[in-house]
Design an enzyme around this catalytic site. Structure first.
Site, PDB file in Angstrom:
ATOM      1  N   LYS A 238       0.865  -1.196   0.000  1.00 50.77           N
ATOM      2  CA  LYS A 238       0.000   0.000   0.000  1.00 50.77           C
ATOM      3  C   LYS A 238       0.895   1.237   0.000  1.00 50.77           C
ATOM      4  O   LYS A 238       2.008   1.201   0.520  1.00 50.77           O
ATOM      5  CB  LYS A 238      -0.887   0.029   1.256  1.00 50.77           C
ATOM      6  CG  LYS A 238      -2.136   0.863   1.086  1.00 50.77           C
ATOM      7  CD  LYS A 238      -3.187   0.083   0.296  1.00 50.77           C
ATOM      8  CE  LYS A 238      -4.487   0.825   0.171  1.00 50.77           C
ATOM      9  NZ  LYS A 238      -5.561  -0.063  -0.293  1.00 50.77           N
TER      10      LYS A 238
HETATM   11  P1  NAD Z   1     -13.797   7.686  -2.532  1.00 57.90           P
HETATM   12  O1  NAD Z   1     -12.856   8.780  -2.243  1.00 57.90           O
HETATM   13  O2  NAD Z   1     -14.290   7.488  -3.919  1.00 57.90           O
HETATM   14  O3  NAD Z   1     -15.105   7.817  -1.582  1.00 57.90           O
HETATM   15  C1  NAD Z   1     -15.060   8.015  -0.209  1.00 57.90           C
HETATM   16  C2  NAD Z   1     -16.417   8.555   0.207  1.00 57.90           C
HETATM   17  O4  NAD Z   1     -16.490   8.599   1.629  1.00 57.90           O
HETATM   18  C3  NAD Z   1     -16.707   9.980  -0.273  1.00 57.90           C
HETATM   19  O5  NAD Z   1     -18.049  10.046  -0.730  1.00 57.90           O
HETATM   20  C4  NAD Z   1     -16.556  10.826   1.002  1.00 57.90           C
HETATM   21  O6  NAD Z   1     -17.348  12.003   0.972  1.00 57.90           O
HETATM   22  C5  NAD Z   1     -17.053   9.844   2.018  1.00 57.90           C
HETATM   23  N1  NAD Z   1     -16.667  10.131   3.401  1.00 57.90           N
HETATM   24  C6  NAD Z   1     -15.471  10.525   3.893  1.00 57.90           C
HETATM   25  N2  NAD Z   1     -15.553  10.682   5.236  1.00 57.90           N
HETATM   26  C7  NAD Z   1     -16.836  10.364   5.591  1.00 57.90           C
HETATM   27  C8  NAD Z   1     -17.541  10.304   6.805  1.00 57.90           C
HETATM   28  N3  NAD Z   1     -16.954  10.607   7.960  1.00 57.90           N
HETATM   29  N4  NAD Z   1     -18.847   9.924   6.788  1.00 57.90           N
HETATM   30  C9  NAD Z   1     -19.455   9.606   5.622  1.00 57.90           C
HETATM   31  N5  NAD Z   1     -18.830   9.640   4.449  1.00 57.90           N
HETATM   32  C10 NAD Z   1     -17.543  10.013   4.421  1.00 57.90           C
HETATM   33  O7  NAD Z   1     -13.081   6.365  -1.993  1.00 57.90           O
HETATM   34  P2  NAD Z   1     -13.389   4.845  -2.364  1.00 57.90           P
HETATM   35  O8  NAD Z   1     -12.453   4.422  -3.432  1.00 57.90           O
HETATM   36  O9  NAD Z   1     -14.842   4.656  -2.527  1.00 57.90           O
HETATM   37  O10 NAD Z   1     -12.904   4.127  -1.013  1.00 57.90           O
HETATM   38  C11 NAD Z   1     -13.730   4.069   0.131  1.00 57.90           C
HETATM   39  C12 NAD Z   1     -13.238   2.956   1.021  1.00 57.90           C
HETATM   40  O11 NAD Z   1     -13.241   1.747   0.265  1.00 57.90           O
HETATM   41  C13 NAD Z   1     -11.801   3.121   1.536  1.00 57.90           C
HETATM   42  O12 NAD Z   1     -11.702   2.565   2.830  1.00 57.90           O
HETATM   43  C14 NAD Z   1     -10.987   2.302   0.564  1.00 57.90           C
HETATM   44  O13 NAD Z   1      -9.755   1.856   1.112  1.00 57.90           O
HETATM   45  C15 NAD Z   1     -11.956   1.156   0.335  1.00 57.90           C
HETATM   46  N6  NAD Z   1     -11.678   0.411  -0.885  1.00 57.90           N
HETATM   47  C16 NAD Z   1     -11.803   0.998  -2.116  1.00 57.90           C
HETATM   48  C17 NAD Z   1     -11.491   0.237  -3.237  1.00 57.90           C
HETATM   49  C18 NAD Z   1     -11.680   0.796  -4.618  1.00 57.90           C
HETATM   50  O14 NAD Z   1     -11.463   0.039  -5.597  1.00 57.90           O
HETATM   51  N7  NAD Z   1     -12.110   2.027  -4.784  1.00 57.90           N
HETATM   52  C19 NAD Z   1     -11.041  -1.090  -3.112  1.00 57.90           C
HETATM   53  C20 NAD Z   1     -10.958  -1.640  -1.846  1.00 57.90           C
HETATM   54  C21 NAD Z   1     -11.264  -0.884  -0.736  1.00 57.90           C
END
Ligand code: NAD
Length: 418
Positions: free
Chosen positions: A106
């Site tokens: 990571k």
């Molecule tokens: P992203 O940046 O697209 O979305 C994150 C969302 O969370 C945004 O809408 C933001 O406004 C919201 N957010 C932030 N703080 C918040 C809070 N306190 N309360 C409510 N909403 C809040 O990110 P993503 O890619 O969707 O990733 C989100 C999670 O999923 C992370 O933990 C990431 O590690 C995990 N993840 C993502 C992927 C991927 O392929 N995108 C893969 C595995 C894991």
């Protein structure tokens, strides 16, 4: 969100919980708890006004026993050495539970990207790519997107790497745009695995997904896709939130229209079909059948867990529960599908992207989705087998038992140097 839980300590306590069920020596368990190496670096770039600014950045290579290190790059002000170490460990056990031949890594840069122009972000991303170039490569370490990074950043990293190496090596990074060697189905993959795992859990628990109510915390890539797909499966999305707040409608709302509203205004808040506005915390404690935390780690601590009323949680986010919250939810019989399985769709389709890049032969979206479903369903079945075989209460512990055994087996089979 709890500020206190250290994600690296959470990872280590999850490993300790599973170690109790495994016939693996303490010396090997010790190896499974720490990254093999971590790069901490300072990147200095020129701002658009000509000033210089320094940014701290990390890349952690946790474990490569099962294949090249694999894991995303996050741009966020909360990025820290411990967060990156934890996320790289979770990747190790994620690739193991869904049985793809990759390790765990990571990276991250401490930055709020909203405060910077596209040109500044490109300079910073290329500076990071230059810095990590000696440690990445399609057979060494293959980064991907994470919070606040996406196809744009991946394309920049690929271009920087290929230019400096004087080669074409699209498999050095995944999550690329289709025209740059990306895979069909990658953008939807994390949300897709989150709902596939939920479907399997409902089936295992003899619960009906048709008409089940769902709340989604975090409406970014993972969260909104999960909302869209679970709606397509017949469930009803009644609540969603992002960093600006939450929305609620007891009769459900159209997840796609809510996303369109967020695209237009920057937030789901104010979406017309929403009956009322609620807080982020309310979204996590609503009386729903399924809760999907899809924001950041430590969203639910022990206090909040006491108020959680969902029957099933599918962790789209990495590490959304503190270990104490996990214990509380276990006592309350909430079935928590752990992040390492629920959100493994992203890395699984990244693996398919890497395979396609190496073969220079590209699959249809249908094939990608079918193969993804196989890995997630097999991972869920392995979790259930472990749950029942060892008489484990907590699904997360059951998943770690499977994943840690697989990593330990690969390490043992490699033998040791004289
Ligand atoms: P992203 O940046 O697209 O979305 C994150 C969302 O969370 C945004 O809408 C933001 O406004 C919201 N957010 C932030 N703080 C918040 C809070 N306190 N309360 C409510 N909403 C809040 O990110 P993503 O890619 O969707 O990733 C989100 C999670 O999923 C992370 O933990 C990431 O590690 C995990 N993840 C993502 C992927 C991927 O392929 N995108 C893969 C595995 C894991």
């Amino acid at each position: 969100m709890s500020d206190e839980a250290n994600p690296f300590e959470s990872l280590q306590s999850q490993i300790d919980d599973a170690a109790a069920y495994l016939d693996i020596g303490d010396d090997v368990i010790e190896r499974l708890k720490y990254p093999e190496r971590i790069l901490e670096t300072n990147l200095t770039i020129e701002r658009d006004d000509g000033d210089l600014e320094r940014f701290k950045a990390f890349r952690s290579q946790f474990n490569g026993d099962r294949g090249p290190y694999k894991g995303g790059i996050r741009y966020h002000p909360q990025v820290s050495r411990d967060e990156v170490r934890a996320l790289s460990g979770w990747m190790t056990y994620k690739t193991a539970i869904v049985d793809i031949p990759l390790g765990g890594g990571k990276g991250g840069i401490v930055i709020d990207p909203n405060d910077y122009s596209e040109a500044e972000l490109e300079r910073l991303t290329r500076a990071f790519a230059r810095e990590i170039r000696p440690m990445i490569g399609e057979d060494q370490d293959v980064p991907a997107p994470d919070v606040n990074t996406g196809q744009r950043e991946m394309n920049w990293i690929k271009d920087t790497y290929e230019t400096l190496e004087n080669t074409t090596e699209p498999g050095v990074i995944t999550g690329k745009a289709l025209d740059s060697g990306g895979s069909e189905g990658r953008v939807e993959a994390t949300g897709r695995s989150t709902v596939l795992a939920a479907r399997e859990a409902f089936d295992y628990l003899d619960k009906d997904l048709e008409g089940a109510t769902v709340a989604v915390q975090g409406y970014g890539n993972a969260g909104w896709i999960a909302a869209k797909l679970i709606d397509e499966m017949g469930a009803t999305v009644v609540a969603a939130s992002d960093s600006s707040g939450g929305i609620y409608n007891a009769d459900g709302f159209d997840p796609v229209a809510a996303k369109d509203h967020k695209n237009e205004t920057g937030s789901v808040v104010g979406y017309a079909e929403s009956e009322e506005e609620i807080t982020n915390e309310d979204v996590l404690t609503l009386d729903v059948d399924l809760l999907i935390p899809a924001a950041l780690e430590n969203a639910i601590d022990a206090d909040l867990a006491e108020d959680v009323t969902a029957d099933v949680i599918s962790e789209a986010a990495n590490g959304p529960l503190t270990p104490e919250a996990d214990e509380v939810l276990e006592e309350k019989d909430v079935f928590v599908i752990p992040d390492i399985l629920a959100n493994a769709g992203g890395v699984t389709v990244s693996y398919f992207e890497w395979v396609q890049n190496r073969q220079r032969f590209y699959w249809s979206e249908e094939r990608v989705n079918e193969e993804l479903e196989t890995h997630i369903v097999d991972g869920f079945d392995a979790l259930v087998e472990s749950l029942e075989e060892h008489d484990i209460e907590n699904p997360r512990t059951a998943a770690y038992v499977v994943a840690m055994q697989r990593v330990a087996d690969a390490f043992a089979e490699a033998g040791s140097w004289p």
